[in-house]
Design an enzyme around this catalytic site. Structure first.
Site, PDB file in Angstrom:
ATOM      1  N   THR A 195     -22.592  14.993   9.332  1.00 49.21           N
ATOM      2  CA  THR A 195     -22.998  13.740   9.959  1.00 49.21           C
ATOM      3  C   THR A 195     -22.206  12.538   9.459  1.00 49.21           C
ATOM      4  OG1 THR A 195     -25.254  14.543  10.330  1.00 49.21           O
ATOM      5  CG2 THR A 195     -24.951  12.156  10.279  1.00 49.21           C
ATOM      6  N   ASP A 239     -20.221  21.191  12.031  1.00 51.80           N
ATOM      7  CA  ASP A 239     -21.617  20.930  11.726  1.00 51.80           C
ATOM      8  C   ASP A 239     -22.031  21.989  10.704  1.00 51.80           C
ATOM      9  OD1 ASP A 239     -24.528  21.335  11.917  1.00 51.80           O
ATOM     10  OD2 ASP A 239     -24.438  19.915  13.577  1.00 51.80           O
ATOM     11  N   SER A 240     -22.698  21.589   9.640  1.00 54.46           N
ATOM     12  CA  SER A 240     -22.946  22.539   8.549  1.00 54.46           C
ATOM     13  C   SER A 240     -23.907  23.661   8.931  1.00 54.46           C
ATOM     14  CB  SER A 240     -23.469  21.813   7.307  1.00 54.46           C
ATOM     15  OG  SER A 240     -24.813  21.412   7.468  1.00 54.46           O
ATOM     16  N   SER A 241     -24.591  23.559  10.059  1.00 59.43           N
ATOM     17  CA  SER A 241     -25.412  24.684  10.503  1.00 59.43           C
ATOM     18  C   SER A 241     -24.557  25.893  10.855  1.00 59.43           C
ATOM     19  CB  SER A 241     -26.277  24.276  11.705  1.00 59.43           C
ATOM     20  OG  SER A 241     -25.466  23.894  12.793  1.00 59.43           O
ATOM     21  N   THR A 267     -25.676  18.019   5.787  1.00 57.17           N
ATOM     22  CA  THR A 267     -26.849  18.172   4.931  1.00 57.17           C
ATOM     23  C   THR A 267     -27.640  19.454   5.180  1.00 57.17           C
ATOM     24  OG1 THR A 267     -28.234  16.891   6.463  1.00 57.17           O
ATOM     25  CG2 THR A 267     -27.108  15.679   4.697  1.00 57.17           C
ATOM     26  N   ASP A 268     -27.540  20.048   6.374  1.00 49.44           N
ATOM     27  CA  ASP A 268     -28.400  21.182   6.708  1.00 49.44           C
ATOM     28  C   ASP A 268     -28.249  22.348   5.733  1.00 49.44           C
ATOM     29  OD1 ASP A 268     -29.533  19.862   8.803  1.00 49.44           O
ATOM     30  OD2 ASP A 268     -28.490  20.971  10.376  1.00 49.44           O
ATOM     31  N   GLN A 277     -43.729  30.747  -1.662  1.00 50.39           N
ATOM     32  CA  GLN A 277     -43.588  29.830  -0.545  1.00 50.39           C
ATOM     33  C   GLN A 277     -43.839  28.387  -0.982  1.00 50.39           C
ATOM     34  OE1 GLN A 277     -46.017  31.167   2.754  1.00 50.39           O
ATOM     35  NE2 GLN A 277     -45.196  33.247   2.665  1.00 50.39           N
ATOM     36  N   CYS A 278     -44.381  28.203  -2.182  1.00 50.83           N
ATOM     37  CA  CYS A 278     -44.579  26.860  -2.740  1.00 50.83           C
ATOM     38  C   CYS A 278     -43.266  26.339  -3.298  1.00 50.83           C
ATOM     39  CB  CYS A 278     -45.626  26.881  -3.856  1.00 50.83           C
ATOM     40  SG  CYS A 278     -47.231  27.547  -3.350  1.00 50.83           S
TER      41      CYS A 278
END
Length: 335
Positions: free
Chosen positions: A17, A62-64, A94-95, A269-270
């Site tokens: 971005t 795009d980092s995705s 950032t992704d 998952q926490c």
């Protein structure tokens, strides 16, 4: 450092971005945005910033879309220029920035120079943007050279790269280190157990999956998803590291998968805390089924550490042993 303007930093620009410009089809990467901003900033703050060169990794992405090949491209550029520069900045979307930060931390063995990742939530070409402060902060951190490891600079915080996760889609304060304080925040730094000599070790393709437990997940689905040729799987468990242990079909599926040679890693998952299979019976049965604990590592660190260890061609038991040791300060040994 007072002589920061005499030091040299290489900026490796991969996309994201921060360097995008608005087009008729929406925001798209444009190499000139970053270059123009840096040229202007270095002229204004020449005594406060290091000398910088830019290498754009084309095509900008795009980092995705990041892949292991892209990680290896960054690794190769750092290795090729290692003796020429005092530090490195990797400008990244950032992704998946936290995955790349963790991946670089394991691949750059014996690292003694700063490698700082950064990006932004809003392009440099827009107002207001978090890009200027993030980019210049990363450049300064790389030039000062206080931390000879992989880190991530965002929203005024310099954070250990393999401890970071992205926690917000929109906020400028988009990254956190849930189980580790940012550098300079009254933090007692854990050891970074790097090898004595610098070696850049590219990644090899490995078959790794990430699955999250949810109520009602059937044993058949889990068995099919985890079948070889899968090499390893990170399972996001409940709470401290628990699973539905009364579901004998699911437990048997885990035991069979482990017996087939697939490495099973359990993480919570926490976001905060450390996975422990000894706290509850539900976790103890996972350990009996062959799981190893991800301890207080981030999901990003677990995945990239598995890629790193599997790429070394080690036996399964050695991979499991090293996985629970701190190689680059990615986990807390005292937990």
């Amino acid at each position: 450092m007072s002589d920061i303007h005499q030091r040299r930093v290489l900026i490796i620009y991969t996309g994201g971005t921060i360097g995008m410009r608005k087009t008729a089809q929406g925001f798209a990467p444009a190499a000139s945005v970053l270059e123009e901003f840096l040229e202007d900033s270095l002229a204004k703050f020449s005594e406060q910033l290091p000398q910088c060169d830019i290498e754009a990794v084309l095509p900008l992405i795009d980092s995705s879309n990041i892949t292991i090949d892209d990680w290896n491209g960054i690794i190769e550029r750092i290795a090729r220029n290692y003796e020429r520069y005092d530090g490195f900045v990797v400008v990244h979307g950032t992704d998946t920035m936290a995955y790349t930060a963790s991946a670089l931390s394991f691949a750059l063995e014996g690292l003694s120079k700063p490698v700082v990742l950064t990006g932004s939530q809003v392009p440099l070409s827009e107002v207001p943007s978090d890009g200027p402060s993030n980019l210049l902060g990363a450049v300064k951190a790389a030039g000062e050279g206080r931390y000879g490891e992989v880190s991530l600079f965002f929203n005024g915080k310099l954070m250990r790269g393999n401890r970071v996760s992205k926690t917000s889609m929109d906020s400028f304060d988009a990254f956190e280190t849930p189980n580790y304080r940012p550098f300079g925040a009254n933090n007692i730094l854990g050891p970074v157990l790097n090898d004595p000599a610098f070696v850049a070790r590219p990644y090899k393709q490995s078959k790794i999956a990430v699955l999250s437990l949810v109520p009602g997940l059937s044993a058949d689905i889990m068995r099919n998803l985890l079948s070889p040729p899968l090499q390893a799987a990170v399972i996001q468990c409940y709470g401290a590291g628990n699973a539905p242990h009364l579901d004998e079909g699911l437990m048997e599926a885990f035991r069979k998968v482990n017996g087939d040679g697939v490495i099973l890693v359990g993480v919570s998952q926490c976001r905060e805390g450390s996975t422990s299979f000894t706290r509850y019976e539900a976790g103890g049965l996972l350990q009996e089924a062959g799981f190893v604990s991800g301890l207080d590592m981030t999901l990003e660190a677990c995945v990239t550490k598995l890629y790193y260890l599997l790429g070394l061609g080690l036996p399964k038991q050695e991979v499991k042993r090293l996985f629970q040791e701190s190689l680059r300060g990615e986990l807390t040994l005292s937990i």
